[in-house]
Design a protein around this motif. Structure first.
Motif, PDB file in Angstrom:
ATOM      1  N   VAL A 147      54.921  17.120  43.574  1.00  0.00           N
ATOM      2  CA  VAL A 147      55.515  16.475  42.391  1.00  0.00           C
ATOM      3  C   VAL A 147      55.162  17.274  41.153  1.00  0.00           C
ATOM      4  O   VAL A 147      53.983  17.542  40.883  1.00  0.00           O
ATOM      5  CB  VAL A 147      55.013  15.017  42.258  1.00  0.00           C
ATOM      6  CG1 VAL A 147      55.586  14.385  40.996  1.00  0.00           C
ATOM      7  CG2 VAL A 147      55.402  14.225  43.486  1.00  0.00           C
ATOM      8  N   ASP A 148      56.166  17.677  40.389  1.00  0.00           N
ATOM      9  CA  ASP A 148      55.967  18.315  39.091  1.00  0.00           C
ATOM     10  C   ASP A 148      55.840  17.194  38.061  1.00  0.00           C
ATOM     11  O   ASP A 148      56.811  16.492  37.751  1.00  0.00           O
ATOM     12  CB  ASP A 148      57.148  19.229  38.747  1.00  0.00           C
ATOM     13  CG  ASP A 148      56.849  20.074  37.520  1.00  0.00           C
ATOM     14  OD1 ASP A 148      57.304  21.212  37.464  1.00  0.00           O
ATOM     15  OD2 ASP A 148      56.174  19.570  36.595  1.00  0.00           O
ATOM     16  N   ILE A 149      54.617  16.999  37.539  1.00  0.00           N
ATOM     17  CA  ILE A 149      54.347  15.851  36.661  1.00  0.00           C
ATOM     18  C   ILE A 149      55.176  15.950  35.390  1.00  0.00           C
ATOM     19  O   ILE A 149      55.692  14.950  34.873  1.00  0.00           O
ATOM     20  CB  ILE A 149      52.844  15.770  36.359  1.00  0.00           C
ATOM     21  CG1 ILE A 149      52.065  15.470  37.664  1.00  0.00           C
ATOM     22  CG2 ILE A 149      52.534  14.731  35.303  1.00  0.00           C
ATOM     23  CD1 ILE A 149      50.570  15.504  37.519  1.00  0.00           C
ATOM     24  N   GLY A 150      55.330  17.159  34.849  1.00  0.00           N
ATOM     25  CA  GLY A 150      56.123  17.319  33.625  1.00  0.00           C
ATOM     26  C   GLY A 150      57.559  16.892  33.828  1.00  0.00           C
ATOM     27  O   GLY A 150      58.150  16.215  32.979  1.00  0.00           O
ATOM     28  N   GLU A 151      58.162  17.275  34.970  1.00  0.00           N
ATOM     29  CA  GLU A 151      59.539  16.879  35.225  1.00  0.00           C
ATOM     30  C   GLU A 151      59.667  15.374  35.350  1.00  0.00           C
ATOM     31  O   GLU A 151      60.634  14.784  34.876  1.00  0.00           O
ATOM     32  CB  GLU A 151      60.032  17.558  36.505  1.00  0.00           C
ATOM     33  CG  GLU A 151      60.271  19.050  36.346  1.00  0.00           C
ATOM     34  CD  GLU A 151      60.856  19.646  37.616  1.00  0.00           C
ATOM     35  OE1 GLU A 151      61.128  18.878  38.544  1.00  0.00           O
ATOM     36  OE2 GLU A 151      61.038  20.873  37.658  1.00  0.00           O
ATOM     37  N   GLU A 152      58.706  14.723  36.008  1.00  0.00           N
ATOM     38  CA  GLU A 152      58.762  13.268  36.156  1.00  0.00           C
ATOM     39  C   GLU A 152      58.701  12.584  34.787  1.00  0.00           C
ATOM     40  O   GLU A 152      59.415  11.619  34.522  1.00  0.00           O
ATOM     41  CB  GLU A 152      57.605  12.780  37.044  1.00  0.00           C
ATOM     42  CG  GLU A 152      57.681  13.259  38.471  1.00  0.00           C
ATOM     43  CD  GLU A 152      58.928  12.768  39.164  1.00  0.00           C
ATOM     44  OE1 GLU A 152      59.282  11.602  38.940  1.00  0.00           O
ATOM     45  OE2 GLU A 152      59.552  13.536  39.897  1.00  0.00           O
ATOM     46  N   VAL A 153      57.815  13.072  33.882  1.00  0.00           N
ATOM     47  CA  VAL A 153      57.713  12.482  32.537  1.00  0.00           C
ATOM     48  C   VAL A 153      59.010  12.685  31.775  1.00  0.00           C
ATOM     49  O   VAL A 153      59.506  11.779  31.083  1.00  0.00           O
ATOM     50  CB  VAL A 153      56.521  13.099  31.774  1.00  0.00           C
ATOM     51  CG1 VAL A 153      56.495  12.625  30.330  1.00  0.00           C
ATOM     52  CG2 VAL A 153      55.213  12.725  32.456  1.00  0.00           C
ATOM     53  N   ALA A 154      59.612  13.876  31.910  1.00  0.00           N
ATOM     54  CA  ALA A 154      60.876  14.149  31.202  1.00  0.00           C
ATOM     55  C   ALA A 154      62.006  13.295  31.756  1.00  0.00           C
ATOM     56  O   ALA A 154      62.853  12.821  31.013  1.00  0.00           O
ATOM     57  CB  ALA A 154      61.211  15.636  31.301  1.00  0.00           C
ATOM     58  N   LYS A 155      62.036  13.100  33.097  1.00  0.00           N
ATOM     59  CA  LYS A 155      63.088  12.272  33.690  1.00  0.00           C
ATOM     60  C   LYS A 155      63.044  10.857  33.146  1.00  0.00           C
ATOM     61  O   LYS A 155      64.074  10.224  32.953  1.00  0.00           O
ATOM     62  CB  LYS A 155      62.924  12.238  35.213  1.00  0.00           C
ATOM     63  CG  LYS A 155      63.350  13.518  35.906  1.00  0.00           C
ATOM     64  CD  LYS A 155      63.133  13.395  37.411  1.00  0.00           C
ATOM     65  CE  LYS A 155      63.454  14.692  38.127  1.00  0.00           C
ATOM     66  NZ  LYS A 155      63.188  14.580  39.575  1.00  0.00           N
ATOM     67  N   LYS A 156      61.846  10.330  32.937  1.00  0.00           N
ATOM     68  CA  LYS A 156      61.707   8.952  32.440  1.00  0.00           C
ATOM     69  C   LYS A 156      62.051   8.844  30.957  1.00  0.00           C
ATOM     70  O   LYS A 156      62.132   7.742  30.418  1.00  0.00           O
ATOM     71  CB  LYS A 156      60.285   8.447  32.672  1.00  0.00           C
ATOM     72  CG  LYS A 156      59.926   8.281  34.140  1.00  0.00           C
ATOM     73  CD  LYS A 156      60.737   7.171  34.777  1.00  0.00           C
ATOM     74  CE  LYS A 156      60.316   6.954  36.227  1.00  0.00           C
ATOM     75  NZ  LYS A 156      61.057   5.847  36.844  1.00  0.00           N
TER      76      LYS A 156
END
Length: 954
Positions: free
Chosen positions: A197-206
């Motif tokens: 899991v790319d944490i930055g991508e998950e934060v941006a998706k939300k």
């Protein structure tokens, strides 16, 4: 256990050594990968984390602080923000290293726990000095997600949700950090990954962060940062996350100071009680004083008593001071609350004074706005709320309701009698008995004719189409408003209940509307009277209680009336009201559909009656003539005789030694003209057969019985496919041995179209079955029209001299799938189109309960490489024969089928309409079954011999 926060410590005797602790330097190459554990979150893109490699360092720091800090001095004076202190965390009462971020007042400071990253406001008494060997860089680092930033203008709620979401991804979890750059303040820019899991991508998706453009520098980059004090205070507004798995501080025994012959001074108590030194009672002994000669034992006891009293007074003083502080805080708090209440009261008073100044104006504006809304509502009909449309529909159903015509019942009885008479004639096989039944039928026919005339005259008086259109429009309008309503039990009580409900609602609404109008009229009258009272040109005085009423009361009543009407007009109906309306709508639609069904039935009877009258009026009391068909047959007979004679004449000329070529060419032209004339006559004959067949099916079933010589029954049984005027020797046929080795296959030309004649050997038993199966195939093709996907059948005729049946079909040279694929294979797009047609052809057959059983490359045609059709099959074979043929081909290892095709073969999916063979017929196949089993056993032996065999599924 890693990630246990501050309390992951073990009690270690003696002082800890920090020679192994190495401070992390900034990574100037920005290419390092670190494994860390998240410890604190600041916002959606910023957090603190500890390197896994420094787990033992954290444990050593904790053990040392638990020994040093309880004995250390509290801080005083100015605090150095660059210096590291020991801080007592309020949640677990354990000591941790911290730095002062901000001095709030003389007693409180904002600190950051540098080994974990979180912040807290501490009293100065909870901050102590620590030795130099603990003055080294922090274990935790501050990280920022690479390529992300907090959106400008983000709300506090979304900010907190972002912190919570990032905390769920990194807190106390092992994360891999790919370092990209480092700020000058030590913040590390890195790409964070937890597993895959790319944490930055998950934060941006939300949506808690947005992408930002990176600077061109691959080394240390700078970014505009917000005030750290504001960020810390912002973090303090939300709860500080607890460090997981924290053990109780009681496991660490706090060491007590030893006196070693001297009195220990409690600096904290000394600050509270002035400069007085405290002498603990348990450490006081006579041997500790150097007694002089002038000191007596009584004096010593008196001093000891004074010391005890001093201790007691000191304790009481401390209690009183604590109470005093508490009271002072309460007084200060009460004073602040009083000040706030005073300010609030002042604001309310000012607001009330301002409101009172504009009270009448505000009320008038609000009332005018509501009246404007009420005007708009009154302009728009609200009849649906009171079921006016349903009431109108009920009225329409009641006024012009269509009832069953009086003549319809009598007509139906005579129709039934007439149909019964027709069925008797149809099943009759004796001519004499048939004549009697025809006479009886004719009597019923006369009665039916008279009843039909009466029924037609009665129906003509009604405007059925107009009434049906009215009902359809009414039904559509009700369904558009109320949707699809389930039809319930037909009950007049529902309609009566609806009428009572509607009357009550109308009365209530009329009363409210009348009250509203009265109040508005009273308000208008008040304005008119007030206008006169303030008119300076009027000399007489008009100011009195009778002239000008109380405006407050008038406004109150007017607002109440307008609001009531708006409430009735705008607020959704209750469940009880909706239930009444929906039940009534169901009843109305049920009545509409019932009347529509009745009208459709009467119209259908009317149409049948008109057609009956039109057909019977010419043949009343007599059967239709077949003279025209006989005339066509006679003409065809003459043409065929002339054609045969010309064929004999041509053959004689060709066999003679001195034949004339021009004479032969002339005879060939005459033969072609005669052959075309024969086929034109056959087409006319088929048309006449079709007309007579229609009359037989509808009105005159006696025709096959009275005229057996015309063969009408055979034509009907073949579905219009069989012709008795076509013969094999009339065609200029050419054998096609290369296409089939099993049966005669002949190519010819008819009216410019190339055709194939397929010959089948038949006997008395199989002849009828061939006609029946070919008729079923032809019927399936005819009903599907151009979308059948089947090869059309042109004619079926029987040979008079030989036991042969010939089937005429169109000929498509080199169009079968085998020939197409061997010369120029189909493209993917063409194959998809062709196979779509094949699937359509199989679907057409299966829909008609017909099983093909002979599907292969030679029997699938790709017309123009775009359209696929399925060819016909052997109509002499039954379904069981097709299945056995398929099994035999499989046992012999023919390459045209695969296992998957066998499992999905259509011949294994018997339709419901096809019955299984009886036991007598099954016995005929027992030897064949044994032979097939023997073939299976000898499969390995015959495999090589039959591998190269070519399948022929003709």
């Amino acid at each position: 256990m890693w990630g246990s926060g501050h309390s992951s410590r073990t009690s270690v005797a003696g002082s800890a050594s920090f020679s192994g602790i190495v401070q992390m330097e900034e990574d100037k190459h920005c290419s390092k990968v670190e494994d860390v554990v998240g410890s604190h979150v600041e916002d959606a893109v910023t957090f603190w984390a500890q390197s896994i490699s420094r787990n033992k360092d954290i444990m050593k720091i904790g053990c040392s602080l638990s020994e040093v800090c309880p004995l250390a001095n509290s801080v005083f004076g100015n605090l150095d923000p660059k210096k590291i202190y020991g801080g007592l965390f309020s949640e677990d009462k354990c000591w941790y290293r911290c730095q002062v971020l901000k001095v709030i007042n003389d007693e409180k400071c904002l600190v950051r726990y540098i080994d974990y990253g979180n912040t807290e406001i501490l009293n100065r008494s909870d901050i102590v000095e620590i030795p130099l060997d603990l003055q080294f860089s922090s274990v935790a680092k501050k990280y920022r997600l690479w390529g992300l930033q907090i959106p400008s203008g983000q709300e506090v709620t979304q900010f907190d949700q972002g912190r919570t979401f990032l905390g769920s991804l990194i807190f106390e979890k092992e994360i891999k950090m790919r370092i990209k750059a480092t700020y000058q303040d030590g913040t590390v820019i890195a790409q964070a990954e937890y597993g895959n899991v790319d944490i930055g991508e998950e934060v941006a998706k939300k949506g808690f962060a947005e992408k930002c453009r990176l600077t061109s520098s691959t080394h240390i980059c700078e970014e505009k940062k917000s005030d750290p004090g504001q960020l810390v205070l912002r973090n303090l507004k939300s709860p500080i996350p607890l460090w997981g798995h924290r053990s109780s501080q009681s496991t660490f025994t706090r060491p007590k100071g030893r006196l070693s012959g001297r009195l220990s001074l409690d600096l904290k108590n000394e600050n509270d009680a002035g400069n007085n030194v405290t002498f603990p009672k348990e450490n006081l002994a006579v041997g500790d004083f150097k007694l002089g000669s002038n000191v007596s034992l009584a004096k010593i006891k008196q001093d000891q008593k004074l010391i005890e009293e001093n201790e007691k007074l000191k304790t009481e003083k401390e209690v009183l001071l604590e109470r005093c502080k508490t009271l002072e805080l309460k007084v200060e708090q009460t004073a602040q609350e009083l000040q706030q209440e005073k300010a609030t009261t002042m604001d309310l008073t000012k607001r009330l004074e301002s409101t009172l100044k504009t009270c009448i104006g505000t009320r008038m504006k609000n009332l005018a706005a509501k009246v404007e809304i009420l005007k708009e509502i009154r302009r728009v009909s609200i009849s649906v709320r009171f079921g006016n449309d349903l009431s109108d529909a009920i009225q329409v159903l009641g006024e012009d309701c269509f009832t069953v015509p009086a003549s319809l019942n009598e007509l139906q009885l005579i129709w039934e009698e007439y149909n019964l008479a027709q069925e008797k004639i149809q099943t009759c096989e004796n001519v004499n008995e048939g004549n009697i039944l025809i006479a009886e039928r004719n009597e019923v026919q006369q009665k039916l004719y008279m009843a039909v005339e009466v029924f037609i005259l009665e129906v003509d008086e009604f405007s059925l189409n107009k009434r049906l259109k009215t009902l359809q429009d009414l039904s559509a309008s009700l369904e558009a408003v109320y949707g699809q309503v389930k039809e319930g039990i037909n009950s007049e009580e529902i309609l009566e209940k609806f009428n009572d409900w509607r009357c009550n609602k109308r009365e209530e609404f009329t009363s409210v509307r009348s009250e509203t109008e009265t109040c508005i009229q009273r308000l208008v009258a008040w304005f008119q009277n007030t206008l006169k009272a303030f008119d300076l040109s009027v000399e007489e005085s008009l100011i009195s209680d009778d002239t000008i009423d109380n405006i407050d009361e008038i406004l109150e009543n007017t607002e109440s009336g307008v609001c009531k009407e708006l409430e009735i007009s705008l607020i959704e109906q209750g469940d009880a009201d909706k239930e009444i309306i929906l039940k009534t709508c169901s009843q109305v639609l049920q009545k509409i559909h019932s009347e529509e069904s009745l009208i459709v039935t009467v119209q259908s009877k009317y149409k049948d009656s008109v057609e009956f009258k039109k057909q019977i009026i010419e043949c009343l009391n007599k059967s239709p003539s077949v003279d025209h068909l006989l005339s066509i047959k006679k003409t065809l007979k003459s043409l065929k005789a002339r054609l045969r004679w010309k064929l004999v004449e041509k053959n004689n000329l060709e066999e003679s030694d001195d034949h004339d070529g021009s004479e032969i060419e002339k005879i060939k032209q005459e033969i072609t003209q005669l052959r075309n004339s024969v086929f034109q006559g056959i087409y006319h004959e088929q048309e006449e057969y079709a007309k007579l067949s229609s009359l037989v099916q509808k009105w005159f079933p006696e025709l096959p019985l009275l005229h057996p010589e015309i063969g009408l029954l055979k034509y009907m049984n073949s579905g219009g496919l069989l012709t008795m005027s076509l013969e094999r020797d009339l065609l200029d046929a050419e054998p096609m041995k290369e296409l089939s080795s099993k049966r005669p296959l002949i190519c010819s030309e008819v009216n410019g179209q190339i055709i194939l004649l397929k010959g089948y050997s038949v006997d008395v038993d199989t002849e009828a079955r061939v006609i029946q199966r070919a008729a079923a195939y032809h019927k399936a093709w005819r009903e599907a029209k151009g979308e059948s996907g089947l090869l059309p059948l042109l004619f079926l005729f029987l040979c008079k001299s030989d036991p042969m049946a010939y089937l005429m079909v169109p000929y498509y040279p080199r169009a079968n799938l085998n020939a197409v694929q061997s010369t120029m294979p189909l493209t993917s797009e063409e194959a998809l189109k062709v196979m779509k047609g094949v699937a359509q052809g199989l679907h057409t057959l299966h829909k008609a309960d017909i099983i093909h059983g002979s599907l292969h490359q030679n029997n699938v045609f790709a017309l123009n490489r775009q359209h696929g059709i399925v060819g016909d099959f052997d109509f002499t074979k039954s379904v069981d024969d097709n299945v056995k043929s398929l099994l035999c081909s499989l046992i012999c290892c023919r390459s045209s089928m695969t296992a998957e095709q066998v499992l999905n073969a259509d011949c294994f999916l018997l339709p419901n309409g096809i019955s299984m063979p009886n036991s007598e017929k099954d016995t005929e196949y027992i030897p064949k079954k044994e032979e097939e089993e023997l073939k299976v056993k000898n499969l390995d032996k015959d495999k090589e011999k039959t591998r190269n065999g070519e399948a022929s599924f003709d």
